[in-house]
Design a protein around this motif. Structure first.
Motif: not given
Length: 272
Positions: A33-36, A64-70, A81-84, A120-123
């Motif tokens: 889920g979305m966590e800090p 994982v959530r970012s891949i689900l959303d986008h 996207r995640l500033e990592l 490579r894209a990750f799905a």
């Protein structure tokens, strides 16, 4: 209750991918889920100060959530996207690939392709998608309610649901029957338990006074069976048919018990 991918008696009632409960465990709250955020591009000092096992899982959840959303994403996409850092994202992606949650794919390029290998894209895999809450229980309940109402409700509706449940169990009879018939008579309950376990159950057979107990420690349709006990009844009928004796259901997870327990009496000795 039974799940898995049986040899279907008919394609319509094969039970293939039933409730898509392949992974058994769904992650809620502490899952994907979305966590800090804990790991940022601020540098190794800040990362090491807050990056323990909990931090790894928390950040991995966000990946994982970012891949689900986008949709399918490259390491660069996720890092932005995640500033990592991309290195951090790749580390999490490697772990998620090893867990079977995501899989790498070659990103489709439209138009002229530049030099070098495409990124490579990750799905998400099917298992990765199943880690998120799904509405399969509600869908199954709604479908059975519709069957009952379409049949006229009342006793006619209950009979229609029961007919569906028996037809569903018929899809399992051939495969489980082969496993039971190939075992010695005194080992048939154990053979059935083994077949159930192969389909994702922690099923066991143990001795009991004047018989055996067949225990199923997981029921993927328990929430549906709470409202429609015909599912449990049809399963009990199948066990009786396969084992060639009357069996008695002592407890079900759907009724709030910890284990689905079925009593199988000893076969009567042949008359002299």
């Amino acid at each position: 209750m039974i799940k898995g991918t049986p040899v279907p008696a008919s394609r319509e009632l094969s039970g293939r991918g039933e409730l898509r409960n392949n992974g058994v465990v769904k992650y809620t709250g502490e899952g994907y889920g979305m966590e800090p955020a804990v790991e940022t591009t601020a540098g190794p000092q800040s990362m090491s100060a807050s990056f323990g096992d909990d931090g790894q899982r928390s950040t991995r959840n966000r990946v994982v959530r970012s891949i689900l959303d986008h949709g399918p994403s490259t390491a660069a996409d996720l890092a932005e996207r995640l500033e990592l850092t991309q290195a951090a994202v790749r580390r999490h992606l490697d772990a998620l690939v090893a867990e079977g949650v995501v899989e790498p794919r070659e990103r489709r390029v439209y138009g002229a392709r530049g030099r070098g290998r495409p990124a490579r894209a990750f799905a998400l895999t099917d298992f990765g998608r199943d880690a998120f809450d799904q509405a399969y229980d509600k869908l199954a309940v709604d479908a059975l309610r519709w069957i009952a109402q379409a049949a006229g409700g009342g006793q006619m509706g209950e009979a229609a649901v029961a007919a569906f449940a028996r037809a569903r169990m018929a899809a399992y009879a051939e495969r489980y029957g082969e496993a039971v018939r190939s075992a010695a008579p005194e080992q048939r309950t154990g053979a059935l338990a083994k077949a159930l376990t192969t389909d994702g159950y922690a099923a066991t057979a143990r001795s009991a006074p004047v018989g055996e107990q067949l225990c199923q420690h997981h029921c993927p349709v328990a929430h549906v069976a709470e409202e429609f006990p015909q599912l449990c009844e049809a399963e009990t009928e199948l066990f009786s048919q396969l084992l060639g004796t009357h069996v008695q259901r002592l407890a079900t997870i759907a009724h709030g018990d910890g284990v689905c327990t079925t009593f199988v009496p000893n076969a009567k000795p042949p008359a002299r």
